[in-house]
Design an enzyme around this catalytic site. Structure first.
Site, PDB file in Angstrom:
ATOM      1  N   HIS A 223       0.811  -1.224   0.000  1.00 45.04           N
ATOM      2  CA  HIS A 223       0.000   0.000   0.000  1.00 45.04           C
ATOM      3  C   HIS A 223       0.837   1.264   0.000  1.00 45.04           C
ATOM      4  O   HIS A 223       0.332   2.332   0.320  1.00 45.04           O
ATOM      5  CB  HIS A 223      -0.954  -0.012   1.220  1.00 45.04           C
ATOM      6  CG  HIS A 223      -1.943  -1.132   1.167  1.00 45.04           C
ATOM      7  ND1 HIS A 223      -2.585  -1.630   2.281  1.00 45.04           N
ATOM      8  CD2 HIS A 223      -2.403  -1.885   0.137  1.00 45.04           C
ATOM      9  CE1 HIS A 223      -3.382  -2.616   1.937  1.00 45.04           C
ATOM     10  NE2 HIS A 223      -3.296  -2.792   0.635  1.00 45.04           N
TER      11      HIS A 223
ATOM     12  N   CYS B 204       4.984  19.883 -13.085  1.00 46.86           N
ATOM     13  CA  CYS B 204       3.771  20.179 -13.864  1.00 46.86           C
ATOM     14  C   CYS B 204       2.788  21.059 -13.118  1.00 46.86           C
ATOM     15  O   CYS B 204       1.724  21.408 -13.648  1.00 46.86           O
ATOM     16  CB  CYS B 204       3.070  18.868 -14.268  1.00 46.86           C
ATOM     17  SG  CYS B 204       2.201  18.081 -12.882  1.00 46.86           S
TER      18      CYS B 204
ATOM     19  N   GLY C 228      -1.160  -9.303  12.701  1.00 44.41           N
ATOM     20  CA  GLY C 228      -1.672  -7.961  12.977  1.00 44.41           C
ATOM     21  C   GLY C 228      -2.513  -7.382  11.875  1.00 44.41           C
ATOM     22  O   GLY C 228      -2.471  -6.181  11.608  1.00 44.41           O
ATOM     23  N   THR C 229      -3.282  -8.244  11.205  1.00 41.99           N
ATOM     24  CA  THR C 229      -4.164  -7.722  10.165  1.00 41.99           C
ATOM     25  C   THR C 229      -5.556  -8.313  10.321  1.00 41.99           C
ATOM     26  O   THR C 229      -5.726  -9.485  10.635  1.00 41.99           O
ATOM     27  CB  THR C 229      -3.619  -7.995   8.742  1.00 41.99           C
ATOM     28  OG1 THR C 229      -4.578  -7.530   7.794  1.00 41.99           O
ATOM     29  CG2 THR C 229      -3.335  -9.471   8.501  1.00 41.99           C
TER      30      THR C 229
ATOM     31  N   ASN D 204      -2.637 -12.649  16.213  1.00 39.85           N
ATOM     32  CA  ASN D 204      -3.586 -11.550  16.367  1.00 39.85           C
ATOM     33  C   ASN D 204      -4.346 -11.760  17.682  1.00 39.85           C
ATOM     34  O   ASN D 204      -4.804 -12.876  17.934  1.00 39.85           O
ATOM     35  CB  ASN D 204      -4.580 -11.566  15.186  1.00 39.85           C
ATOM     36  CG  ASN D 204      -5.369 -10.269  15.087  1.00 39.85           C
ATOM     37  OD1 ASN D 204      -5.756  -9.687  16.102  1.00 39.85           O
ATOM     38  ND2 ASN D 204      -5.597  -9.812  13.873  1.00 39.85           N
ATOM     39  N   PRO D 205      -4.507 -10.713  18.522  1.00 39.95           N
ATOM     40  CA  PRO D 205      -5.275 -10.928  19.763  1.00 39.95           C
ATOM     41  C   PRO D 205      -6.756 -11.161  19.506  1.00 39.95           C
ATOM     42  O   PRO D 205      -7.480 -11.675  20.339  1.00 39.95           O
ATOM     43  CB  PRO D 205      -5.056  -9.630  20.551  1.00 39.95           C
ATOM     44  CG  PRO D 205      -4.491  -8.650  19.614  1.00 39.95           C
ATOM     45  CD  PRO D 205      -3.931  -9.370  18.456  1.00 39.95           C
TER      46      PRO D 205
HETATM   47  C1  BV8 Z   1      -8.421  -2.308  -5.100  1.00 36.46           C
HETATM   48  C2  BV8 Z   1      -3.008   2.945   2.499  1.00 36.46           C
HETATM   49  C3  BV8 Z   1      -9.006  -2.640  -7.347  1.00 36.46           C
HETATM   50  C4  BV8 Z   1      -3.660   4.258   2.735  1.00 36.46           C
HETATM   51  C5  BV8 Z   1      -4.773   1.252   2.610  1.00 36.46           C
HETATM   52  C6  BV8 Z   1     -14.948  -6.276  -2.084  1.00 36.46           C
HETATM   53  C7  BV8 Z   1     -14.070  -7.227  -2.551  1.00 36.46           C
HETATM   54  C8  BV8 Z   1     -12.799  -6.873  -2.983  1.00 36.46           C
HETATM   55  C9  BV8 Z   1     -12.388  -5.562  -2.914  1.00 36.46           C
HETATM   56  C10 BV8 Z   1     -13.257  -4.641  -2.420  1.00 36.46           C
HETATM   57  C11 BV8 Z   1     -14.538  -4.976  -2.031  1.00 36.46           C
HETATM   58  N1  BV8 Z   1     -15.147  -3.837  -1.632  1.00 36.46           N
HETATM   59  C12 BV8 Z   1     -14.295  -2.804  -1.751  1.00 36.46           C
HETATM   60  C13 BV8 Z   1     -13.168  -3.283  -2.227  1.00 36.46           C
HETATM   61  C14 BV8 Z   1     -11.983  -2.553  -2.509  1.00 36.46           C
HETATM   62  C15 BV8 Z   1     -11.178  -2.211  -1.267  1.00 36.46           C
HETATM   63  C16 BV8 Z   1     -11.411  -3.067  -0.053  1.00 36.46           C
HETATM   64  O1  BV8 Z   1     -10.810  -4.118   0.115  1.00 36.46           O
HETATM   65  N2  BV8 Z   1     -12.282  -2.611   0.843  1.00 36.46           N
HETATM   66  C17 BV8 Z   1     -12.512  -3.349   2.058  1.00 36.46           C
HETATM   67  C18 BV8 Z   1     -12.823  -2.362   3.182  1.00 36.46           C
HETATM   68  C19 BV8 Z   1     -13.626  -4.345   1.825  1.00 36.46           C
HETATM   69  N3  BV8 Z   1      -9.818  -2.400  -1.688  1.00 36.46           N
HETATM   70  C20 BV8 Z   1      -9.264  -1.449  -2.414  1.00 36.46           C
HETATM   71  O2  BV8 Z   1      -9.821  -0.429  -2.739  1.00 36.46           O
HETATM   72  C21 BV8 Z   1      -7.848  -1.741  -2.862  1.00 36.46           C
HETATM   73  N4  BV8 Z   1      -7.757  -1.518  -4.267  1.00 36.46           N
HETATM   74  O3  BV8 Z   1      -9.146  -3.203  -4.758  1.00 36.46           O
HETATM   75  O4  BV8 Z   1      -8.211  -1.951  -6.420  1.00 36.46           O
HETATM   76  C22 BV8 Z   1     -10.257  -1.835  -7.425  1.00 36.46           C
HETATM   77  C23 BV8 Z   1     -10.199  -0.637  -8.128  1.00 36.46           C
HETATM   78  C24 BV8 Z   1     -11.373   0.104  -8.234  1.00 36.46           C
HETATM   79  C25 BV8 Z   1     -12.579  -0.322  -7.615  1.00 36.46           C
HETATM   80  C26 BV8 Z   1     -12.599  -1.523  -6.858  1.00 36.46           C
HETATM   81  C27 BV8 Z   1     -11.429  -2.277  -6.774  1.00 36.46           C
HETATM   82  C28 BV8 Z   1      -6.885  -0.791  -2.179  1.00 36.46           C
HETATM   83  C29 BV8 Z   1      -6.800  -1.135  -0.715  1.00 36.46           C
HETATM   84  C30 BV8 Z   1      -5.663  -0.343  -0.086  1.00 36.46           C
HETATM   85  C31 BV8 Z   1      -6.232   0.797   0.704  1.00 36.46           C
HETATM   86  N5  BV8 Z   1      -5.150   1.486   1.395  1.00 36.46           N
HETATM   87  N6  BV8 Z   1      -3.728   1.888   3.188  1.00 36.46           N
HETATM   88  C32 BV8 Z   1      -3.458   4.765   4.135  1.00 36.46           C
HETATM   89  O5  BV8 Z   1      -2.911   4.041   4.981  1.00 36.46           O
HETATM   90  O6  BV8 Z   1      -3.845   5.918   4.380  1.00 36.46           O
HETATM   91  S1  BV8 Z   1      -5.568   0.039   3.475  1.00 36.46           S
HETATM   92  C33 BV8 Z   1      -5.397   0.404   5.128  1.00 36.46           C
HETATM   93  O7  BV8 Z   1      -6.428  -0.266   5.769  1.00 36.46           O
HETATM   94  C34 BV8 Z   1      -4.157  -0.165   5.718  1.00 36.46           C
HETATM   95  O8  BV8 Z   1      -3.072  -0.123   4.857  1.00 36.46           O
HETATM   96  C35 BV8 Z   1      -4.546  -1.566   6.019  1.00 36.46           C
HETATM   97  O9  BV8 Z   1      -4.209  -2.409   4.978  1.00 36.46           O
HETATM   98  C36 BV8 Z   1      -6.026  -1.505   6.087  1.00 36.46           C
HETATM   99  C37 BV8 Z   1      -6.462  -1.816   7.467  1.00 36.46           C
HETATM  100  O10 BV8 Z   1      -6.228  -3.182   7.577  1.00 36.46           O
HETATM  101  P1  BV8 Z   1      -5.257  -3.758   8.719  1.00 36.46           P
HETATM  102  O11 BV8 Z   1      -3.858  -3.456   8.382  1.00 36.46           O
HETATM  103  O12 BV8 Z   1      -5.641  -5.163   8.891  1.00 36.46           O
HETATM  104  O13 BV8 Z   1      -5.562  -2.932   9.975  1.00 36.46           O
HETATM  105  P2  BV8 Z   1      -6.876  -3.025  10.771  1.00 36.46           P
HETATM  106  O14 BV8 Z   1      -6.934  -1.800  11.558  1.00 36.46           O
HETATM  107  O15 BV8 Z   1      -7.967  -3.376   9.835  1.00 36.46           O
HETATM  108  O16 BV8 Z   1      -6.684  -4.291  11.710  1.00 36.46           O
HETATM  109  C38 BV8 Z   1      -5.676  -4.276  12.668  1.00 36.46           C
HETATM  110  C39 BV8 Z   1      -5.597  -5.700  13.179  1.00 36.46           C
HETATM  111  O17 BV8 Z   1      -4.522  -5.758  14.104  1.00 36.46           O
HETATM  112  C40 BV8 Z   1      -6.834  -6.159  13.911  1.00 36.46           C
HETATM  113  O18 BV8 Z   1      -7.194  -7.460  13.483  1.00 36.46           O
HETATM  114  C41 BV8 Z   1      -6.413  -6.196  15.382  1.00 36.46           C
HETATM  115  O19 BV8 Z   1      -7.031  -7.234  16.098  1.00 36.46           O
HETATM  116  C42 BV8 Z   1      -4.952  -6.476  15.233  1.00 36.46           C
HETATM  117  N7  BV8 Z   1      -4.106  -5.997  16.324  1.00 36.46           N
HETATM  118  C43 BV8 Z   1      -4.294  -4.913  17.119  1.00 36.46           C
HETATM  119  N8  BV8 Z   1      -3.239  -4.790  17.978  1.00 36.46           N
HETATM  120  C44 BV8 Z   1      -2.396  -5.820  17.699  1.00 36.46           C
HETATM  121  C45 BV8 Z   1      -2.927  -6.577  16.646  1.00 36.46           C
HETATM  122  N9  BV8 Z   1      -2.316  -7.660  16.139  1.00 36.46           N
HETATM  123  C46 BV8 Z   1      -1.156  -8.016  16.690  1.00 36.46           C
HETATM  124  N10 BV8 Z   1      -0.555  -7.343  17.701  1.00 36.46           N
HETATM  125  C47 BV8 Z   1      -1.156  -6.249  18.225  1.00 36.46           C
HETATM  126  N11 BV8 Z   1      -0.556  -5.584  19.223  1.00 36.46           N
END
Ligand code: BV8
Length: 263
Positions: free
Chosen positions: A118, A149, A186-187, A212-213
């Site tokens: 990402h 540009c 952690g995802t 993951n917790p």
């Molecule tokens: C795309 C950068 C093609 C920006 C980020 C249905 C099916 C397929 C795709 C989609 C769909 N509906 C919508 C979509 C598209 C969308 C998507 O997947 N949406 C989701 C919400 C369903 N995906 C996209 O748009 C991607 N592009 O598909 O292109 C396309 C093109 C046009 C139209 C459609 C499709 C692009 C996705 C990338 C987005 N950018 N980041 C920025 O950071 O500002 S994503 C961003 O959110 C992060 O990078 C990260 O990846 C994501 C959050 O996820 P996690 O990293 O897992 O973090 P999260 O907070 O969710 O979870 C934390 C976890 O840690 C938890 O489980 C928790 O329990 C755990 N945790 C907490 N503490 C700890 C721990 N684990 C271990 N130790 C600890 N101490």
């Protein structure tokens, strides 16, 4: 507690892929996407801000949000989970670190050839050209303008609705298909296409380990679930498998214990 069969498996592992998410940086003080945002950002949902539409609608708001996150990220340190992953790289013939995080903490902890699915918040690019702009070339406006540009500058991250860098995604998929062990750490395993990687590994017979917790959609399908914070679990794993006092392979091999879901 690391299951003995997992210790044995990892001591023989040759090709490991690790996919990390925001949870790995949580113990460094970087809030995950699921956690409520703090301060003036509480009223916004990250998924509503991290889009090209939001940026074009209000470039200054989005630029300010990234400036706030950039400052936060440069002020925190990698945590023991990041360092443990950098250490494991030394023990494994083919080790691939794939991250969804944009904070650059894996690199600061010493991990090499990190696949940033990402992008990286510390890099800036021209919204129109897509090419990077060096820090010094930013003019004073908010957001700054491209020196080439005049287009708006933006963080070099992948927003929702944008395609991931194709070469990076291809390398990550290739690694997931050929590894013997895949860690999902952690995802929340929800954001696509990154969330498809552990499933790809499963399909190709890899042993999948989740750290993951909380439970995720992957939890019931992982061979091993280590329910705890990555900053605690990963260093414990390194000690148990590769530490100087780790059990030798024959001592802890328990024939007959299946690779069923352990936790
Ligand atoms: C795309 C950068 C093609 C920006 C980020 C249905 C099916 C397929 C795709 C989609 C769909 N509906 C919508 C979509 C598209 C969308 C998507 O997947 N949406 C989701 C919400 C369903 N995906 C996209 O748009 C991607 N592009 O598909 O292109 C396309 C093109 C046009 C139209 C459609 C499709 C692009 C996705 C990338 C987005 N950018 N980041 C920025 O950071 O500002 S994503 C961003 O959110 C992060 O990078 C990260 O990846 C994501 C959050 O996820 P996690 O990293 O897992 O973090 P999260 O907070 O969710 O979870 C934390 C976890 O840690 C938890 O489980 C928790 O329990 C755990 N945790 C907490 N503490 C700890 C721990 N684990 C271990 N130790 C600890 N101490």
């Amino acid at each position: 507690m690391i299951p003995a069969t997992l210790i044995t498996h990892l001591q023989a592992a040759r090709r490991i892929v690790v996919l990390t998410g925001a949870g790995v940086s949580a113990e460094s003080g970087v809030p995950t996407f699921r956690e409520a945002q703090t301060g003036l950002w509480t009223r916004y949902r990250p998924e509503d801000l991290a889009t090209p539409e939001a940026f074009l609608r209000n470039p200054k708001l989005i630029w300010d949000w990234y400036s706030w996150r950039k400052k936060l990220v440069t002020e925190v340190q990698p945590n023991p989970g990041h360092y443990a992953l950098a250490e494991i790289e030394n023990y494994i013939a083919t080790f691939t670190l794939v991250t969804q995080n944009v904070d650059g903490l894996h690199q600061r902890a010493g991990s090499h050839n990190v696949l940033e699915l990402h992008g990286n918040i510390l890099r800036t690019k021209c919204f129109d050209e897509g090419t990077l702009v060096a820090k010094g070339d930013e003019n004073g406006s908010v957001p700054p303008r491209c020196p080439r540009c005049g287009g708006l500058l933006r963080p070099d991250v992948v927003w929702f609705g944008e395609l991931l860098p194709s070469d990076v995604l291809r390398q990550a998929m290739q690694a997931a298909q050929t590894c013997d062990t895949f860690f999902s750490v952690g995802t929340s395993a929800l954001v696509q296409p990154a969330a498809a990687l552990p499933w790809l590994a499963l399909e190709h017979g890899a042993v999948v380990v989740e750290v993951n917790p909380q439970a995720t959609p992957l939890t019931d399908h992982a061979a091993y679930v280590l329910p705890g914070p990555s900053g605690v679990v990963l260093p414990e794993l390194v000690r148990a498998v590769w530490g100087k006092n780790s059990p030798s392979t024959d001592e802890n091999h328990h024939p007959g214990r299946s690779e069923a879901n352990h936790s």
